[in-house]
Design a protein around this motif. Structure first.
Motif, PDB file in Angstrom:
ATOM      1  N   THR A   1       4.388 -11.738  -3.443  1.00 35.04           N
ATOM      2  CA  THR A   1       3.267 -11.223  -4.234  1.00 35.04           C
ATOM      3  C   THR A   1       1.936 -11.681  -3.651  1.00 35.04           C
ATOM      4  O   THR A   1       0.999 -10.891  -3.485  1.00 35.04           O
ATOM      5  CB  THR A   1       3.391 -11.682  -5.697  1.00 35.04           C
ATOM      6  N   GLU A   2       1.831 -12.976  -3.346  1.00 38.36           N
ATOM      7  CA  GLU A   2       0.590 -13.518  -2.795  1.00 38.36           C
ATOM      8  C   GLU A   2       0.281 -12.920  -1.423  1.00 38.36           C
ATOM      9  O   GLU A   2      -0.871 -12.649  -1.085  1.00 38.36           O
ATOM     10  CB  GLU A   2       0.686 -15.035  -2.711  1.00 38.36           C
ATOM     11  N   ALA A   3       1.321 -12.681  -0.623  1.00 35.07           N
ATOM     12  CA  ALA A   3       1.115 -12.099   0.696  1.00 35.07           C
ATOM     13  C   ALA A   3       0.554 -10.686   0.574  1.00 35.07           C
ATOM     14  O   ALA A   3      -0.337 -10.286   1.344  1.00 35.07           O
ATOM     15  CB  ALA A   3       2.435 -12.084   1.468  1.00 35.07           C
ATOM     16  N   ALA A   4       1.064  -9.914  -0.392  1.00 32.65           N
ATOM     17  CA  ALA A   4       0.582  -8.551  -0.591  1.00 32.65           C
ATOM     18  C   ALA A   4      -0.872  -8.545  -1.061  1.00 32.65           C
ATOM     19  O   ALA A   4      -1.697  -7.740  -0.596  1.00 32.65           O
ATOM     20  CB  ALA A   4       1.470  -7.829  -1.601  1.00 32.65           C
ATOM     21  N   LEU A   5      -1.225  -9.459  -1.983  1.00 34.95           N
ATOM     22  CA  LEU A   5      -2.610  -9.529  -2.458  1.00 34.95           C
ATOM     23  C   LEU A   5      -3.557  -9.944  -1.333  1.00 34.95           C
ATOM     24  O   LEU A   5      -4.664  -9.406  -1.211  1.00 34.95           O
ATOM     25  CB  LEU A   5      -2.708 -10.518  -3.621  1.00 34.95           C
ATOM     26  N   ALA A   6      -3.114 -10.873  -0.504  1.00 27.49           N
ATOM     27  CA  ALA A   6      -3.951 -11.305   0.619  1.00 27.49           C
ATOM     28  C   ALA A   6      -4.167 -10.165   1.597  1.00 27.49           C
ATOM     29  O   ALA A   6      -5.277  -9.953   2.099  1.00 27.49           O
ATOM     30  CB  ALA A   6      -3.292 -12.503   1.316  1.00 27.49           C
ATOM     31  N   ALA A   7      -3.100  -9.399   1.868  1.00 30.15           N
ATOM     32  CA  ALA A   7      -3.211  -8.272   2.794  1.00 30.15           C
ATOM     33  C   ALA A   7      -4.141  -7.202   2.233  1.00 30.15           C
ATOM     34  O   ALA A   7      -4.941  -6.597   2.964  1.00 30.15           O
ATOM     35  CB  ALA A   7      -1.830  -7.695   3.076  1.00 30.15           C
ATOM     36  N   TYR A   8      -4.046  -6.974   0.925  1.00 28.10           N
ATOM     37  CA  TYR A   8      -4.929  -5.981   0.310  1.00 28.10           C
ATOM     38  C   TYR A   8      -6.387  -6.441   0.391  1.00 28.10           C
ATOM     39  O   TYR A   8      -7.290  -5.652   0.681  1.00 28.10           O
ATOM     40  CB  TYR A   8      -4.540  -5.741  -1.148  1.00 28.10           C
ATOM     41  N   GLY A   9      -6.627  -7.758   0.154  1.00 28.71           N
ATOM     42  CA  GLY A   9      -7.980  -8.292   0.251  1.00 28.71           C
ATOM     43  C   GLY A   9      -8.560  -8.132   1.639  1.00 28.71           C
ATOM     44  O   GLY A   9      -9.731  -7.769   1.800  1.00 28.71           O
ATOM     45  N   GLU A  10      -7.746  -8.368   2.653  1.00 29.10           N
ATOM     46  CA  GLU A  10      -8.195  -8.190   4.033  1.00 29.10           C
ATOM     47  C   GLU A  10      -8.548  -6.726   4.301  1.00 29.10           C
ATOM     48  O   GLU A  10      -9.529  -6.410   4.981  1.00 29.10           O
ATOM     49  CB  GLU A  10      -7.098  -8.659   4.996  1.00 29.10           C
ATOM     50  N   MET A  11      -7.746  -5.833   3.776  1.00 26.87           N
ATOM     51  CA  MET A  11      -7.992  -4.404   3.962  1.00 26.87           C
ATOM     52  C   MET A  11      -9.340  -3.999   3.343  1.00 26.87           C
ATOM     53  O   MET A  11     -10.118  -3.271   3.947  1.00 26.87           O
ATOM     54  CB  MET A  11      -6.870  -3.602   3.312  1.00 26.87           C
ATOM     55  N   GLN A  12      -9.635  -4.528   2.139  1.00 30.75           N
ATOM     56  CA  GLN A  12     -10.892  -4.190   1.481  1.00 30.75           C
ATOM     57  C   GLN A  12     -12.087  -4.764   2.241  1.00 30.75           C
ATOM     58  O   GLN A  12     -13.131  -4.128   2.368  1.00 30.75           O
ATOM     59  CB  GLN A  12     -10.878  -4.714   0.036  1.00 30.75           C
ATOM     60  N   ARG A  13     -11.947  -5.991   2.735  1.00 33.15           N
ATOM     61  CA  ARG A  13     -13.046  -6.602   3.491  1.00 33.15           C
ATOM     62  C   ARG A  13     -13.312  -5.839   4.781  1.00 33.15           C
ATOM     63  O   ARG A  13     -14.460  -5.682   5.193  1.00 33.15           O
ATOM     64  CB  ARG A  13     -12.737  -8.063   3.763  1.00 33.15           C
ATOM     65  N   ALA A  14     -12.252  -5.331   5.402  1.00 34.02           N
ATOM     66  CA  ALA A  14     -12.417  -4.572   6.651  1.00 34.02           C
ATOM     67  C   ALA A  14     -13.172  -3.268   6.388  1.00 34.02           C
ATOM     68  O   ALA A  14     -14.003  -2.829   7.186  1.00 34.02           O
ATOM     69  CB  ALA A  14     -11.054  -4.291   7.261  1.00 34.02           C
ATOM     70  N   LYS A  15     -12.900  -2.638   5.243  1.00 31.30           N
ATOM     71  CA  LYS A  15     -13.609  -1.406   4.877  1.00 31.30           C
ATOM     72  C   LYS A  15     -15.082  -1.665   4.609  1.00 31.30           C
ATOM     73  O   LYS A  15     -15.938  -0.841   4.903  1.00 31.30           O
ATOM     74  CB  LYS A  15     -12.957  -0.782   3.650  1.00 31.30           C
ATOM     75  N   ALA A  16     -15.379  -2.844   4.011  1.00 33.82           N
ATOM     76  CA  ALA A  16     -16.766  -3.166   3.688  1.00 33.82           C
ATOM     77  C   ALA A  16     -17.572  -3.418   4.935  1.00 33.82           C
ATOM     78  O   ALA A  16     -18.774  -3.221   4.965  1.00 33.82           O
ATOM     79  CB  ALA A  16     -16.794  -4.363   2.750  1.00 33.82           C
TER      80      ALA A  16
END
Length: 416
Positions: free
Chosen positions: A401-416
């Motif tokens: 679960t934590e790995a998926a949330l971290a990956a999603y956070g990285e994806m959002q930061r990359a878009k920003a």
């Protein structure tokens, strides 16, 4: 009555008068303010060559824009005069100086009348010879109501028509075809599928003409619609019975959802089904909840409650769409021991939802993202994806679960 209510909410009188004159049948309108059981209303009479039209004492129109329903009645003795067939009336309307929107509504109203009368008498619509509804005042009523509706649609932005359940009245009415029970056969045919009731004096409260206008305007009959009235008008019938306000109320305004378009969250309506059980095993409850979800329910939950005689029980609650209600209700009766199910409709605020797939050290995991107006408000990895990833890689569920949330956070930061 509908013409009076339309004038009361702002439809120009001259517009309706010009429409009546353009029919070329000697029709004109008089307008006055009257009292009906203490309510001020607008009364419209149709004149034929300067005299009250022979059936003008009938109040034909039966429609309005929101949920407060008016009442409409024919006189007890309809006149067998001025009969016209459907093709003749169609030509009259074709030659009238009215907008195309009004013409189409009027044509549809008479087409519905012809179809209903034809079905009642076992003949083709083109062969129907109208008696009461072929009279000058009724033709003028329908064309005038169509003209008023077209003006409200064009000038006031009306996009839909709604009506409360229809009061058909009671008793008997004498017409060209003899003594008939209320509602008259054509009225009953036109109101098939429409919620009706009977209240007030033992009179005909809804005529074939009024029922045809309801259908021609594609009125909705949904209960519990939220509505903000901006203008309210009253149209008067000819009679003024004691203790009964013989008026039609027309409300023009906006549906609640339109008024609140600027709110932050989307909304929808759901059906809530509930039953309390004190004799169902946990296995039965779990099975019923699982089947409910498989049959289209949006959610299912169970909570412990104390029931009558101090017995411990379970409150089973299922949320579903209206179209799934019957199937889910049937399922609950079949799979549980309940003898009754409460139901209600509720509005809920919801987030826009999207599934995003992210790459993690444990493989691909989907993340459910909730947002409103483009703003992400929460994100949660899908449980089943995380469970399978954790089992496959021999790690705790929390790690996946934590790995998926971290990956999603990285994806959002990359878009920003």
């Amino acid at each position: 009555m509908l013409l009076g209510a339309m004038i009361d909410v702002g439809v120009p009188v001259d517009l309706l008068r010009d429409a009546a004159t353009s029919l070329g049948i000697g029709a004109e309108l008089t307008v006055r303010s009257v009292q009906r059981n203490g309510i001020r209303a607008t009364k419209v009479d149709v004149l034929e060559h300067g005299r009250i039209a022979e059936s003008a004492h009938h109040d034909h129109a039966h429609d309005h824009h929101d949920h407060e329903h008016g009442h409409h009645e024919h006189g007890e003795a309809h006149q067998h005069h001025h009969g016209r067939n459907w093709p003749e009336i169609r030509e009259l309307i074709a030659g009238a100086a009215i907008p195309e929107t009004a013409r189409q509504i009027a044509w549809r109203a008479f087409a519905l009348l012809a179809e209903a009368e034809g079905k009642v008498h076992g003949i083709e619509p083109e062969q129907v010879h109208f008696h009461e509804v072929g009279a000058v005042d009724t033709i003028t009523d329908i064309v005038g109501a169509s003209m008023g509706a077209a003006w409200l649609m064009g000038e006031r932005g009306v996009t839909e028509w709604r009506c409360s359940p229809v009061n058909v009245g009671s008793g008997f009415v004498t017409c060209a075809h003899g003594c008939m029970p209320v509602p008259a056969p054509a009225t009953a045919e036109l109101l098939a599928g429409v919620p009706t009731y009977s209240a007030g004096p033992a009179k005909e409260m809804t005529t074939p003409t009024g029922a045809a206008l309801l259908r021609a305007l594609d009125c909705g009959f949904e209960e519990g619609q939220r509505f903000v009235a901006e203008a309210i008008g009253y149209g008067a019938g000819s009679r003024d019975p004691e203790g009964f306000a013989n008026v039609l109320r027309l409300s023009v305004g906006a549906a609640f959802a339109t008024v609140t378009d600027e709110r932050s969250f989307s909304a929808d309506r759901v059906v809530v089904l509930e039953c309390a059980l004190d004799d169902a095993t946990p296995q039965v409850l779990a099975h019923a909840m699982e089947l409910s979800l498989q049959n289209g329910a949006l959610d299912a939950m169970a909570a412990a409650v104390t029931m009558k005689k101090g017995r411990l029980g379970t409150l089973l609650t299922v949320l579903c769409r209206g179209e799934q209600e019957d199937a889910v209700t049937r399922l609950l009766f079949r799979e549980t021991t309940t003898l009754g199910i409460r139901r209600r409709e509720e509005e809920r605020s919801i987030l826009d939802r999207e599934l995003v797939t992210v790459e993690t050290a444990y493989g691909k995991i989907r993340v459910k993202v909730g947002s409103a107006r483009g703003e992400t408000l929460n994100a949660m990895p899908e449980y089943e994806d995380c469970r399978l990833a954790a089992r496959e890689h021999g790690v705790p569920l929390s790690a996946a679960t934590e790995a998926a949330l971290a990956a999603y956070g990285e994806m959002q930061r990359a878009k920003a």
